[in-house]
Design a protein around this motif. Sequence first.
Motif, PDB file in Angstrom:
ATOM      1  N   ARG A 330       0.835  -1.201   0.000  1.00 27.14           N
ATOM      2  CA  ARG A 330       0.000   0.000   0.000  1.00 27.14           C
ATOM      3  C   ARG A 330       0.875   1.258   0.000  1.00 27.14           C
ATOM      4  N   ALA A 331       1.936   1.232   0.796  1.00 21.43           N
ATOM      5  CA  ALA A 331       2.849   2.373   0.824  1.00 21.43           C
ATOM      6  C   ALA A 331       3.476   2.599  -0.550  1.00 21.43           C
ATOM      7  N   LEU A 332       3.828   1.508  -1.219  1.00 23.61           N
ATOM      8  CA  LEU A 332       4.453   1.625  -2.546  1.00 23.61           C
ATOM      9  C   LEU A 332       3.507   2.254  -3.557  1.00 23.61           C
ATOM     10  N   THR A 342       0.877   9.878   2.908  1.00 23.98           N
ATOM     11  CA  THR A 342       0.109   8.639   3.115  1.00 23.98           C
ATOM     12  C   THR A 342       1.012   7.424   2.995  1.00 23.98           C
ATOM     13  N   SER A 343       1.894   7.452   2.007  1.00 16.45           N
ATOM     14  CA  SER A 343       2.829   6.346   1.803  1.00 16.45           C
ATOM     15  C   SER A 343       3.702   6.144   3.029  1.00 16.45           C
ATOM     16  N   LEU A 344       4.265   7.223   3.548  1.00 13.88           N
ATOM     17  CA  LEU A 344       5.151   7.114   4.704  1.00 13.88           C
ATOM     18  C   LEU A 344       4.387   6.616   5.931  1.00 13.88           C
ATOM     19  N   ARG A 345       3.121   7.018   6.032  1.00 17.84           N
ATOM     20  CA  ARG A 345       2.303   6.564   7.161  1.00 17.84           C
ATOM     21  C   ARG A 345       2.110   5.049   7.125  1.00 17.84           C
ATOM     22  N   TYR A 346       1.821   4.514   5.944  1.00 13.31           N
ATOM     23  CA  TYR A 346       1.646   3.061   5.841  1.00 13.31           C
ATOM     24  C   TYR A 346       2.963   2.326   6.087  1.00 13.31           C
ATOM     25  N   ARG A 351       6.262  -1.012   9.794  1.00 10.93           N
ATOM     26  CA  ARG A 351       7.440  -1.140  10.652  1.00 10.93           C
ATOM     27  C   ARG A 351       7.042  -1.415  12.096  1.00 10.93           C
ATOM     28  N   LYS A 352       6.019  -0.747  12.558  1.00  6.10           N
ATOM     29  CA  LYS A 352       5.559  -0.935  13.926  1.00  6.10           C
ATOM     30  C   LYS A 352       4.973  -2.333  14.122  1.00  6.10           C
ATOM     31  N   LEU A 353       4.265  -2.820  13.114  1.00  9.20           N
ATOM     32  CA  LEU A 353       3.583  -4.105  13.216  1.00  9.20           C
ATOM     33  C   LEU A 353       4.543  -5.276  13.130  1.00  9.20           C
ATOM     34  N   ALA A 354       5.467  -5.236  12.170  1.00  8.62           N
ATOM     35  CA  ALA A 354       6.382  -6.366  11.935  1.00  8.62           C
ATOM     36  C   ALA A 354       7.743  -5.829  11.503  1.00  8.62           C
ATOM     37  N   PRO A 355       8.515  -5.270  12.449  1.00 12.93           N
ATOM     38  CA  PRO A 355       9.772  -4.609  12.074  1.00 12.93           C
ATOM     39  C   PRO A 355      10.793  -5.522  11.406  1.00 12.93           C
ATOM     40  N   GLU A 356      10.921  -6.760  11.896  1.00 13.07           N
ATOM     41  CA  GLU A 356      11.933  -7.651  11.339  1.00 13.07           C
ATOM     42  C   GLU A 356      11.635  -7.976   9.881  1.00 13.07           C
ATOM     43  N   GLY A 363      10.051  -4.114  -1.252  1.00 11.05           N
ATOM     44  CA  GLY A 363       9.177  -2.973  -1.457  1.00 11.05           C
ATOM     45  C   GLY A 363       9.433  -1.839  -0.483  1.00 11.05           C
ATOM     46  N   THR A 364       9.950  -2.162   0.704  1.00 16.29           N
ATOM     47  CA  THR A 364      10.249  -1.123   1.688  1.00 16.29           C
ATOM     48  C   THR A 364      11.325  -0.189   1.158  1.00 16.29           C
ATOM     49  N   ARG A 365      12.400  -0.749   0.692  1.00 17.25           N
ATOM     50  CA  ARG A 365      13.507   0.056   0.171  1.00 17.25           C
ATOM     51  C   ARG A 365      13.093   0.818  -1.085  1.00 17.25           C
ATOM     52  N   THR A 366      12.343   0.148  -1.957  1.00 24.21           N
ATOM     53  CA  THR A 366      11.879   0.810  -3.178  1.00 24.21           C
ATOM     54  C   THR A 366      11.022   2.032  -2.836  1.00 24.21           C
ATOM     55  N   THR A 367      10.142   1.866  -1.865  1.00 25.73           N
ATOM     56  CA  THR A 367       9.266   2.968  -1.469  1.00 25.73           C
ATOM     57  C   THR A 367      10.056   4.116  -0.861  1.00 25.73           C
ATOM     58  N   ILE A 368      11.002   3.804   0.012  1.00 20.25           N
ATOM     59  CA  ILE A 368      11.807   4.851   0.635  1.00 20.25           C
ATOM     60  C   ILE A 368      12.593   5.614  -0.426  1.00 20.25           C
ATOM     61  N   ARG A 369      13.183   4.902  -1.345  1.00 26.70           N
ATOM     62  CA  ARG A 369      13.936   5.569  -2.411  1.00 26.70           C
ATOM     63  C   ARG A 369      13.023   6.465  -3.235  1.00 26.70           C
ATOM     64  N   GLY A 370      11.825   5.992  -3.534  1.00 29.21           N
ATOM     65  CA  GLY A 370      10.881   6.808  -4.283  1.00 29.21           C
ATOM     66  C   GLY A 370      10.481   8.063  -3.532  1.00 29.21           C
TER      67      GLY A 370
END
Length: 391
Positions: A330-332, A342-346, A351-356, A363-370
Amino acid sequence: MPLPDDGHTGSRIREQRRLRRLSQRELADRIPYSLSLLTQVECGARSATPGFVAAVARALGVDTSKLTGPPAMALLPSERLLGLVAPIREALDRFDLGPNPDLTAVRPVPKLIAEADALCRQVRAAHLRAAADALPGLIVELTHTVWTAPSTPLWRALASAYRTAHDVALKLDHPDLARVALDRMGWAAGRASDPCTEAVQRYKRAILWRCATSLPLISSGHSLLAEETSREALAVAGQLHLGAATVAAKNEDATAVATHLAAARDLADRVGGEAREVHWLSFGQVNIELHELGASIAMRRFDDALGQARALKLPESMLMSRRARYLVDRALVEMEAGSAKTSLRYLAEARKLAPEQTRHLPGTRTTIRGLVHMSRRAPDSLGGMARWVGM
């Protein structure tokens, strides 16, 4: 929204500059090079000399490898992570060595079987570290026991433990170890003479490889179930179709994706409800919708993916691991739609729900880079997220 080209040093300089909330002018003032040269390097019009890279690295307070090395450098596992996976690797290597003379005590068979199921449950709850800690000892005990007193339930439990090792390794970004674990799962499943377990192993292999051999693996899984009519077999057959849809999406074969999703929906209707108890696959209509979303993302059909993501209603009973994966997806798609906040919120919610798990999802890294690419100066929350994943 096109992501920046990861192939040249300039894009990584721009990324690191924005993470430190510097404008091009502010960075240029800190290095003995002109603003014009910095601008040309960042857009890829000029190559970065070693001296230029060294000066920028000093100004930004980063190692030069952050600017010149391949993006995967930031994903190398830490010593802490290696400490989790190394014992699993050692336990997998004992599969054909017979009884273990070093074991002084082994738990009773019912407890070993129950522990294999419990570790599966922990991974689905995104408790990866706890599962990784307990897994090597369980595999060693099960391996010893199947060599001393083999039985079908024990072989199934060992196959399940190997499957959990695959899941942990993959979620912690160790695909090589995940492949070894799947080989071991196939070895144990064959001795259990359990077609459903063998078919699940083919599904896992197909998803992990996603190459020319993936579709034959799906077909062989369906062949194993050809004579099976149980609810368990129907659910596994449906999951195989979802695997085929995932492979087809990678190949951008939208027709095949639609065909396999339709077949999965038909089987889900026959299964009735979500088959969470069947090999921990959670096969059902919601899982099919999640795979449809994943297929749209893989084919870069982000308008479709955004509508699918916003329409999805996850039940409260949804496993943590699957919920976290949805939040990252969803963030992506929100990022691709230009909704940075909204993306950063998701992403923060995942991260809070399942950090590991979230930390190692591609998709986490792709979203952050975007998001960094969208921001002239990355907000503190985004900078913290980028540091968390090693950018």
